[in-house]
Motif scaffolding. Structure first.
Motif, PDB file in Angstrom:
ATOM      1  N   SER A 178     -29.850 139.573 -50.412  1.00  0.00           N
ATOM      2  CA  SER A 178     -30.033 140.365 -49.184  1.00  0.00           C
ATOM      3  C   SER A 178     -30.233 141.854 -49.438  1.00  0.00           C
ATOM      4  O   SER A 178     -30.527 142.608 -48.506  1.00  0.00           O
ATOM      5  CB  SER A 178     -28.903 140.139 -48.159  1.00  0.00           C
ATOM      6  OG  SER A 178     -27.697 140.772 -48.536  1.00  0.00           O
ATOM      7  N   ILE A 179     -30.069 142.285 -50.694  1.00  0.00           N
ATOM      8  CA  ILE A 179     -30.375 143.677 -51.075  1.00  0.00           C
ATOM      9  C   ILE A 179     -31.236 143.646 -52.354  1.00  0.00           C
ATOM     10  O   ILE A 179     -31.015 144.417 -53.289  1.00  0.00           O
ATOM     11  CB  ILE A 179     -29.093 144.511 -51.280  1.00  0.00           C
ATOM     12  CG1 ILE A 179     -28.143 143.844 -52.283  1.00  0.00           C
ATOM     13  CG2 ILE A 179     -28.384 144.746 -49.957  1.00  0.00           C
ATOM     14  CD1 ILE A 179     -27.003 144.743 -52.733  1.00  0.00           C
ATOM     15  N   TRP A 180     -32.214 142.775 -52.350  1.00  0.00           N
ATOM     16  CA  TRP A 180     -32.984 142.457 -53.545  1.00  0.00           C
ATOM     17  C   TRP A 180     -33.623 143.702 -54.178  1.00  0.00           C
ATOM     18  O   TRP A 180     -33.481 143.934 -55.374  1.00  0.00           O
ATOM     19  CB  TRP A 180     -34.057 141.431 -53.203  1.00  0.00           C
ATOM     20  CG  TRP A 180     -33.528 140.104 -52.790  1.00  0.00           C
ATOM     21  CD1 TRP A 180     -33.122 139.083 -53.608  1.00  0.00           C
ATOM     22  CD2 TRP A 180     -33.332 139.623 -51.452  1.00  0.00           C
ATOM     23  NE1 TRP A 180     -32.695 138.007 -52.867  1.00  0.00           N
ATOM     24  CE2 TRP A 180     -32.804 138.303 -51.539  1.00  0.00           C
ATOM     25  CE3 TRP A 180     -33.543 140.171 -50.178  1.00  0.00           C
ATOM     26  CZ2 TRP A 180     -32.506 137.537 -50.419  1.00  0.00           C
ATOM     27  CZ3 TRP A 180     -33.244 139.409 -49.064  1.00  0.00           C
ATOM     28  CH2 TRP A 180     -32.724 138.112 -49.175  1.00  0.00           C
ATOM     29  N   ASP A 181     -34.342 144.469 -53.383  1.00  0.00           N
ATOM     30  CA  ASP A 181     -35.075 145.611 -53.931  1.00  0.00           C
ATOM     31  C   ASP A 181     -34.118 146.686 -54.417  1.00  0.00           C
ATOM     32  O   ASP A 181     -34.278 147.235 -55.515  1.00  0.00           O
ATOM     33  CB  ASP A 181     -36.024 146.173 -52.862  1.00  0.00           C
ATOM     34  CG  ASP A 181     -37.114 147.053 -53.459  1.00  0.00           C
ATOM     35  OD1 ASP A 181     -37.658 146.691 -54.516  1.00  0.00           O
ATOM     36  OD2 ASP A 181     -37.424 148.093 -52.871  1.00  0.00           O
ATOM     37  N   GLU A 182     -33.111 146.993 -53.638  1.00  0.00           N
ATOM     38  CA  GLU A 182     -32.116 148.004 -54.023  1.00  0.00           C
ATOM     39  C   GLU A 182     -31.439 147.621 -55.336  1.00  0.00           C
ATOM     40  O   GLU A 182     -31.285 148.448 -56.243  1.00  0.00           O
ATOM     41  CB  GLU A 182     -31.063 148.137 -52.919  1.00  0.00           C
ATOM     42  CG  GLU A 182     -29.885 149.024 -53.277  1.00  0.00           C
ATOM     43  CD  GLU A 182     -28.754 148.929 -52.268  1.00  0.00           C
ATOM     44  OE1 GLU A 182     -27.621 149.280 -52.634  1.00  0.00           O
ATOM     45  OE2 GLU A 182     -29.004 148.490 -51.126  1.00  0.00           O
ATOM     46  N   ALA A 183     -31.034 146.352 -55.449  1.00  0.00           N
ATOM     47  CA  ALA A 183     -30.344 145.912 -56.660  1.00  0.00           C
ATOM     48  C   ALA A 183     -31.239 146.033 -57.886  1.00  0.00           C
ATOM     49  O   ALA A 183     -30.798 146.503 -58.941  1.00  0.00           O
ATOM     50  CB  ALA A 183     -29.873 144.469 -56.492  1.00  0.00           C
ATOM     51  N   SER A 184     -32.494 145.627 -57.747  1.00  0.00           N
ATOM     52  CA  SER A 184     -33.385 145.674 -58.908  1.00  0.00           C
ATOM     53  C   SER A 184     -33.635 147.108 -59.364  1.00  0.00           C
ATOM     54  O   SER A 184     -33.792 147.366 -60.563  1.00  0.00           O
ATOM     55  CB  SER A 184     -34.708 144.966 -58.594  1.00  0.00           C
ATOM     56  OG  SER A 184     -35.458 145.665 -57.611  1.00  0.00           O
ATOM     57  N   GLN A 185     -33.657 148.038 -58.431  1.00  0.00           N
ATOM     58  CA  GLN A 185     -33.866 149.436 -58.810  1.00  0.00           C
ATOM     59  C   GLN A 185     -32.645 150.017 -59.531  1.00  0.00           C
ATOM     60  O   GLN A 185     -32.781 150.937 -60.344  1.00  0.00           O
ATOM     61  CB  GLN A 185     -34.199 150.260 -57.576  1.00  0.00           C
ATOM     62  CG  GLN A 185     -35.555 149.910 -56.972  1.00  0.00           C
ATOM     63  CD  GLN A 185     -35.924 150.796 -55.800  1.00  0.00           C
ATOM     64  OE1 GLN A 185     -35.833 152.010 -55.874  1.00  0.00           O
ATOM     65  NE2 GLN A 185     -36.348 150.194 -54.710  1.00  0.00           N
ATOM     66  N   LEU A 186     -31.473 149.490 -59.261  1.00  0.00           N
ATOM     67  CA  LEU A 186     -30.255 149.985 -59.883  1.00  0.00           C
ATOM     68  C   LEU A 186     -29.932 149.291 -61.208  1.00  0.00           C
ATOM     69  O   LEU A 186     -29.299 149.886 -62.089  1.00  0.00           O
ATOM     70  CB  LEU A 186     -29.065 149.801 -58.930  1.00  0.00           C
ATOM     71  CG  LEU A 186     -29.061 150.680 -57.678  1.00  0.00           C
ATOM     72  CD1 LEU A 186     -27.984 150.204 -56.706  1.00  0.00           C
ATOM     73  CD2 LEU A 186     -28.824 152.145 -58.055  1.00  0.00           C
ATOM     74  N   LEU A 187     -30.367 148.037 -61.357  1.00  0.00           N
ATOM     75  CA  LEU A 187     -29.896 147.220 -62.472  1.00  0.00           C
ATOM     76  C   LEU A 187     -30.956 146.903 -63.511  1.00  0.00           C
ATOM     77  O   LEU A 187     -30.652 146.298 -64.544  1.00  0.00           O
ATOM     78  CB  LEU A 187     -29.334 145.893 -61.922  1.00  0.00           C
ATOM     79  CG  LEU A 187     -28.116 146.008 -61.009  1.00  0.00           C
ATOM     80  CD1 LEU A 187     -27.874 144.690 -60.273  1.00  0.00           C
ATOM     81  CD2 LEU A 187     -26.882 146.399 -61.810  1.00  0.00           C
ATOM     82  N   TRP A 188     -32.182 147.297 -63.298  1.00  0.00           N
ATOM     83  CA  TRP A 188     -33.284 146.834 -64.135  1.00  0.00           C
ATOM     84  C   TRP A 188     -33.141 147.219 -65.603  1.00  0.00           C
ATOM     85  O   TRP A 188     -33.626 146.518 -66.491  1.00  0.00           O
ATOM     86  CB  TRP A 188     -34.613 147.384 -63.605  1.00  0.00           C
ATOM     87  CG  TRP A 188     -34.765 148.878 -63.787  1.00  0.00           C
ATOM     88  CD1 TRP A 188     -34.379 149.845 -62.921  1.00  0.00           C
ATOM     89  CD2 TRP A 188     -35.317 149.560 -64.919  1.00  0.00           C
ATOM     90  NE1 TRP A 188     -34.649 151.094 -63.423  1.00  0.00           N
ATOM     91  CE2 TRP A 188     -35.234 150.948 -64.655  1.00  0.00           C
ATOM     92  CE3 TRP A 188     -35.883 149.145 -66.124  1.00  0.00           C
ATOM     93  CZ2 TRP A 188     -35.683 151.916 -65.553  1.00  0.00           C
ATOM     94  CZ3 TRP A 188     -36.328 150.109 -67.027  1.00  0.00           C
ATOM     95  CH2 TRP A 188     -36.238 151.471 -66.727  1.00  0.00           C
TER      96      TRP A 188
END
Length: 263
Positions: A178-188
């Motif tokens: 449910s926070i897919w884009d935000e998470a990927s920007q923080l964890l990539w």
């Protein structure tokens, strides 16, 4: 092309429907299937899945051993099809013993679901889990992300990845349901962090899925259907339809899961 479904929840027949429906209510998403092993095999065969990585989670410490024994029995019944992950609970009186039991059973890692198990990823009670799994080389597949709660969001996960640098963590749902884009920007850029694509396609455009995969890198993405929630065939067809190279698809569909769980 070989397909490993790396995110499948299964339950004993007598409780499968009840357990599956409870998860569906938690997410307000109707389940497609009943959560039994026989149904997984049936729908997986129709979808062309070659192997499954099966798992379940303990909502109390008392459930840990029985769940892990059930996963082991299931794997033993279908040794060419099934590979298992164990479960742990941070309130167990003997976490070290639980980890040793997982290893003795020949299971390939650990599944945690902080939102359903109701603990924060960075809670002090969990640190022993990470320490033990890092020491024993057990990867952990963790449900990550939920805009409704703050149990498994990136702010909880990032310190764990930084502290336990030799622990491999796979963040389900592209690292942040449910926070897919935000998470990927923080964890990539976390080198010990991988993701699976389960329970994500329903909410994302093709372009956004490809963007997130490329942000992490296809070397760090695993295929998962999140059975019994979704139809594996639909999930496979969606991934196959994306603008990805054949090499990227081969990694996502099987090679990355083999590297992390089956080496």
């Amino acid at each position: 092309m070989k397909i490993i479904d790396a995110h499948c929840h299964v339950y004993p027949d007598k409780i499968a429907v009840k357990a599956s429906q409870a998860t569906g209510r938690f997410y307000s998403i109707p389940m497609n299937y009943d959560g039994t092993v026989s149904t997984l095999l049936e729908v997986g065969e129709r979808a062309g899945v070659d192997e499954f990585i099966i798992q379940s989670v303990a909502t109390t410490p008392a459930q840990v051993k029985s769940i892990n024994d059930f996963i082991k029995r299931t794997v033993d019944a279908y040794p060419d099809k099934m590979h298992g992950l164990g479960t742990l609970h941070p309130d167990s009186a003997d976490l070290a013993g639980d980890v040793e039991h997982i290893i003795e059973l020949g299971l390939h890692g650990v599944k945690l679901h902080p939102d359903i198990q109701a603990f924060k990823l960075d809670d002090y009670r969990c640190l022993k889990i990470y320490e033990l799994c890092e020491k024993k080389g057990l990867p952990i597949l963790i449900h990550t992300g939920d805009s409704r709660y703050d149990y498994s969001n990136p702010n909880r996960l990032m310190p764990i990845l930084d502290i336990y640098e030799n622990l491999t963590i796979i963040g389900a749902h592209f690292g942040g349901w449910s926070i897919w884009d935000e998470a990927s920007q923080l964890l990539w850029d976390k080198k010990n962090f991988y993701v699976d694509c389960s329970s994500s396609f329903f909410a994302l455009s093709d372009e956004k899925i490809v963007e997130i995969i490329h942000r992490y890198g296809a070397d760090r993405v695993l295929f998962g259907s999140d059975y019994p929630m979704w139809n594996p065939l639909d999930e496979i067809n969606r991934l196959n339809s994306l603008d990805l190279t054949q090499s990227e698809k081969e990694k996502i569909f099987a090679l990355n899961a083999e590297k992390l769980f089956l080496k």
